[in-house]
Structures are given as C-alpha cells and as structure tokens.
Write a protein that holds these residues in place. Structure first.
Motif, mmCIF file in Angstrom:
data_model
loop_
_atom_site.group_PDB
_atom_site.id
_atom_site.type_symbol
_atom_site.label_atom_id
_atom_site.label_comp_id
_atom_site.label_asym_id
_atom_site.label_seq_id
_atom_site.Cartn_x
_atom_site.Cartn_y
_atom_site.Cartn_z
ATOM 1 N N VAL A 167 -3.748 -3.873 -3.519
ATOM 2 C CA VAL A 167 -4.066 -4.622 -4.450
ATOM 3 C C VAL A 167 -3.667 -4.225 -5.815
ATOM 4 C CG1 VAL A 167 -6.075 -5.595 -5.650
ATOM 5 C CG2 VAL A 167 -6.234 -5.798 -3.253
ATOM 6 N N ARG A 168 -3.817 -2.746 -5.847
ATOM 7 C CA ARG A 168 -3.525 -2.109 -7.088
ATOM 8 C C ARG A 168 -1.997 -2.249 -7.212
ATOM 9 N NH1 ARG A 168 -6.992 1.933 -9.489
ATOM 10 N NH2 ARG A 168 -9.055 1.613 -8.476
ATOM 11 N N SER A 169 -1.203 -2.064 -6.168
ATOM 12 C CA SER A 169 0.180 -2.319 -6.239
ATOM 13 C C SER A 169 0.698 -3.585 -6.566
ATOM 14 C CB SER A 169 0.810 -1.773 -4.856
ATOM 15 O OG SER A 169 2.078 -2.061 -4.587
ATOM 16 N N THR A 181 0.768 -1.336 -0.061
ATOM 17 C CA THR A 181 -0.033 0.096 0.194
ATOM 18 C C THR A 181 0.906 1.379 0.013
ATOM 19 O OG1 THR A 181 -1.832 1.016 0.941
ATOM 20 C CG2 THR A 181 -0.276 0.071 2.648
ATOM 21 N N GLU A 220 -0.778 -5.930 -8.412
ATOM 22 C CA GLU A 220 -1.132 -5.867 -9.691
ATOM 23 C C GLU A 220 -0.058 -5.178 -10.719
ATOM 24 O OE1 GLU A 220 -5.089 -4.137 -9.989
ATOM 25 O OE2 GLU A 220 -6.023 -6.190 -9.535
ATOM 26 N N ARG A 221 0.324 -4.061 -10.168
ATOM 27 C CA ARG A 221 1.431 -3.248 -10.852
ATOM 28 C C ARG A 221 2.883 -4.059 -10.821
ATOM 29 N NH1 ARG A 221 5.579 -0.941 -8.472
ATOM 30 N NH2 ARG A 221 4.548 -0.717 -6.726
ATOM 31 N N SER A 252 1.696 2.509 -3.498
ATOM 32 C CA SER A 252 0.540 2.686 -4.584
ATOM 33 C C SER A 252 0.191 4.367 -4.498
ATOM 34 C CB SER A 252 -0.683 2.091 -3.702
ATOM 35 O OG SER A 252 -1.707 2.228 -4.989
ATOM 36 N N ASP A 263 -7.368 -1.121 -1.352
ATOM 37 C CA ASP A 263 -7.065 -1.187 -2.672
ATOM 38 C C ASP A 263 -6.020 -0.699 -3.229
ATOM 39 O OD1 ASP A 263 -8.626 -0.997 -5.058
ATOM 40 O OD2 ASP A 263 -8.528 1.318 -4.883
ATOM 41 N N GLY A 264 -5.191 0.239 -2.526
ATOM 42 C CA GLY A 264 -3.904 0.613 -2.774
ATOM 43 C C GLY A 264 -2.882 -0.871 -2.879
ATOM 44 N N TYR A 288 -2.661 5.181 -6.212
ATOM 45 C CA TYR A 288 -4.121 5.337 -5.962
ATOM 46 C C TYR A 288 -4.357 4.447 -4.961
ATOM 47 C CZ TYR A 288 -8.788 5.381 -6.697
ATOM 48 O OH TYR A 288 -10.182 5.491 -7.121
#
Length: 56
Positions: free
Chosen positions: A42-44, A28, A46-47, A31, A39-40, A33
């Motif tokens: 998870v997005r991290s 997190t 994925e990145r 991230s 959420d941050g 976003y």
C-alpha cells in the motif's frame, strides 16, 4: 504464528523503486517500509501515485 519473511531488503527495494524510462514500479518488493507485507504494498502504491502526479 511464524513471522512472514521479507520479500527483499530495503537496500534492494530502493534500487528497484523509482521511475525508469517512464515506468513506475509499485509493490511490496519496492517498499522500504513494511517490505514483504500488505502495508508495504500500500505504501509503495501511494509513493508511485505521488511520483506520477508530480510528473504531470
């Protein structure tokens, strides 16, 4: 309900993100976003998965 505090700023997150010496950092705090949230994180993740696949 109080608003959760951000773990770090998007500027700090950008400086922590990205591969360094073959090490890919996810979490997190990296991230830009949703920094400081699930959420941050998870997005991290994925990145970083995309970065690793692109490096193969």
């Amino acid at each position: 309900m109080p608003t959760p505090r951000r773990a770090s700023s998007p500027r700090t997150a950008r400086s922590c993100a990205g591969p360094r010496g073959g090490v890919h950092r996810a979490g997190t705090e990296t991230s830009t976003y949703g920094n400081g949230s699930t959420d941050g994180a998870v997005r991290s993740g994925e990145r970083v998965a995309k970065e690793i696949l692109a490096a193969l």
